[in-house]
Design an enzyme around this catalytic site. Structure first.
Site, PDB file in Angstrom:
ATOM      1  CG  ASP A  99      13.614   5.401  -6.462  1.00 28.65           C
ATOM      2  OD1 ASP A  99      13.638   6.155  -5.479  1.00 28.65           O
ATOM      3  OD2 ASP A  99      12.562   5.020  -6.990  1.00 28.65           O
ATOM      4  CB  SER A 140       2.911  20.512  -4.328  1.00 26.18           C
ATOM      5  OG  SER A 140       3.542  19.902  -5.422  1.00 26.18           O
ATOM      6  CB  ILE A 170       4.921   8.402  -4.764  1.00 26.68           C
ATOM      7  CG1 ILE A 170       4.809   7.243  -3.765  1.00 26.68           C
ATOM      8  CG2 ILE A 170       5.463   9.637  -4.050  1.00 26.68           C
ATOM      9  CD1 ILE A 170       4.683   5.893  -4.402  1.00 26.68           C
ATOM     10  CE  LYS A 172      12.034   3.816  -2.124  1.00 25.61           C
ATOM     11  NZ  LYS A 172      11.799   3.659  -3.591  1.00 25.61           N
TER      12      LYS A 172
END
Lengths: 311, 311
Positions: free
Chosen positions: A165, A33, A11, A87
């Site tokens: 999700d 990351s 994403i 989200k």
């Protein structure tokens, strides 16, 4: 304003990096990351070290899966940084309430983003429904998990929400466009026998004016991918398709009923523009309603065991 | 003030009726129930008819199971009555938010009661923990469902919460006495293969200062019934037993560490006294934190299938 992206996965690459690159408000100053990096951008693996090394980065955007997200958000807020959350904003409602309180105490912005609310026709649908009497709202959210979340095991681990999700995107639109509050009255949740979250679900809602509100979600949809909702009212039928990007009124495609065509911008640029406004205004935006409906469905739902799922 | 009780089952007879009878604030003016009545009290079966016939009854106390409760509460609020809810305040968090909003719009009191928070030693425990550093809080909530909820099938039907029906009492105490907010990080939920809610559960929580917080619930406890929690701190150990009625400090029984012995009154008289205060002050009291933790545990929990349960 300088921003750091935490969690460089699908994403982040598909949406966050291009949205930030195209924005007049933001400069991607660093990433953090375990696995991913963005070409040409300073890369960290240790979040605490990044916060210490770069006090000039005042905003942190978290694209991690929901379970590990809280610890990063809490650490960023404690370090006085503004935080934007993908989200759902966390793995539990209670941790989101805790983050909200921490952000308030620290005087920083917390933004729980819902990208589907920024889909092109959502505001047009909201405006149209405002003065109609709703008879029914039926939501169909069916996609192929193998295509959209390839190998993302976290989605089937406890806390990963499974088909909710994507389903929470539909809920974020429903709670935005409906003028009246709804609540779950029943749900059937299909759990693959080897997984901890549902792969399909059907949810029924109470509507205060008696409209029938339902939601049908499936993660094993091959062929046409469906992210649609149809609202039947006393003055005709409105449909949203493609996750809110397309609006139809009585079957006729309406490019833009509101006069504002957000689709030119896409969802994530709208979110990042909103985050810039929030930071400038010193405000937070944390609406947990979509997540509350998911938690309610898990609490109230009947659990059915279905065939095992493997990638 | 005149009050009507809706849902005349075990909890109404055992607790609500005697608490109202002994209160200087309240007069039990009517009941509404499909099956139960209270001797000498005007009895209704049709709630709408009761509201219409008795405009002098300004307060409605709902002792129904959680699933049907919303419709009655909404109807009472719409009729301009103050409403007191047994725990949990509803079957979903979203319906509780909706009721809160309806009560605000109508200018009536809504009280989501948590009877265990009125247990004798809860406030003493809260006062003692306030200035200590918590190392661990371990909650053990084990009771025999056949003894305390005989034949109450609703508890094992979707929305009935199963072992979280008593477990939410522990959560209502935990969220009252702990100075810092916690949130669920993991849960194991044991579902009997023929039932829709868990019969046992183990929950782990995050604590912002690193304390270990756990909860162990079982509905099949024979012999000694256990409703206890033990808080280990930097300045000794505090235990609550018997659902908050007994407090021990480093193993020594402390009748009353706070100087206020609420146990002389019992839990429900405290609730009804609080409701009287709320109505007089024109305030509401709706804290959904205990229920949010339950919803979080259902959302995050791993589902295990265990032996079928029959009464």
């Amino acid at each position: 304003m300088k921003i750091a992206l935490v969690g460089i996965g699908k994403i982040a690459r598909d949406q966050h990096v291009p949205a930030i690159a195209d924005s007049p408000d933001w400069e991607l100053a660093a990433t953090c990351s375990n696995h991913g990096t963005v070409e040409g951008i300073e890369a960290h693996k240790d979040f605490g070290a990044m916060l210490a090394a770069r006090p000039d980065i005042q905003v942190i955007s978290l694209c991690l899966p929901p379970v590990p997200r809280f610890a990063y958000a809490a650490q960023a807020i404690a370090a006085g940084r503004h935080v934007m959350l993908e989200k759902p904003p966390g793995a539990t409602l209670s941790e989101c309430h805790a983050l909200e309180e921490m952000a308030r105490a620290k005087g920083v912005t917390l933004y729980a983003s819902w990208h589907s609310r920024a889909a092109a026709q959502v505001q047009a649908a909201k405006a149209w429904l405002k003065d109609k009497t709703l008879r029914s709202l039926n939501v169909t959210w069916k996609e192929d998990v193998r295509r959209w979340h390839p190998g993302q095991d976290w989605i089937f681990e406890a806390g990963g929400l499974g088909v909710f999700d994507p389903g929470i995107n539909a809920l974020s639109i429903m709670t935005e466009i409906l003028p009246d509050p709804i609540h779950v009255t029943g749900a059937e949740l299909d759990f693959p026998e080897n997984r901890e979250t549902p792969i399909a679900a059907r949810v029924a809602f109470f509507h205060p004016k008696g409209a029938e509100v339902t939601m049908d979600m499936d993660f094993l949809q091959t062929g046409e991918q469906i992210w649609s909702m149809e609202a039947v009212t006393d003055q005709g039928t409105l449909s949203l398709h493609k996750g809110g990007a397309v609006l139809e009124n009585d079957g006729k495609d309406v490019a833009d009923a509101s006069g504002v065509n957000l689709s030119l911008k896409g969802e994530y640029p709208v979110l990042y523009a909103h985050m810039a406004e929030l930071v400038r205004a010193g405000r937070s935006d944390v609406d947990l309603a979509p997540m509350r409906h998911v938690a309610d469905a898990f609490t109230l739902g009947r659990r059915l065991t279905v065939a095992p799922f493997d990638w």
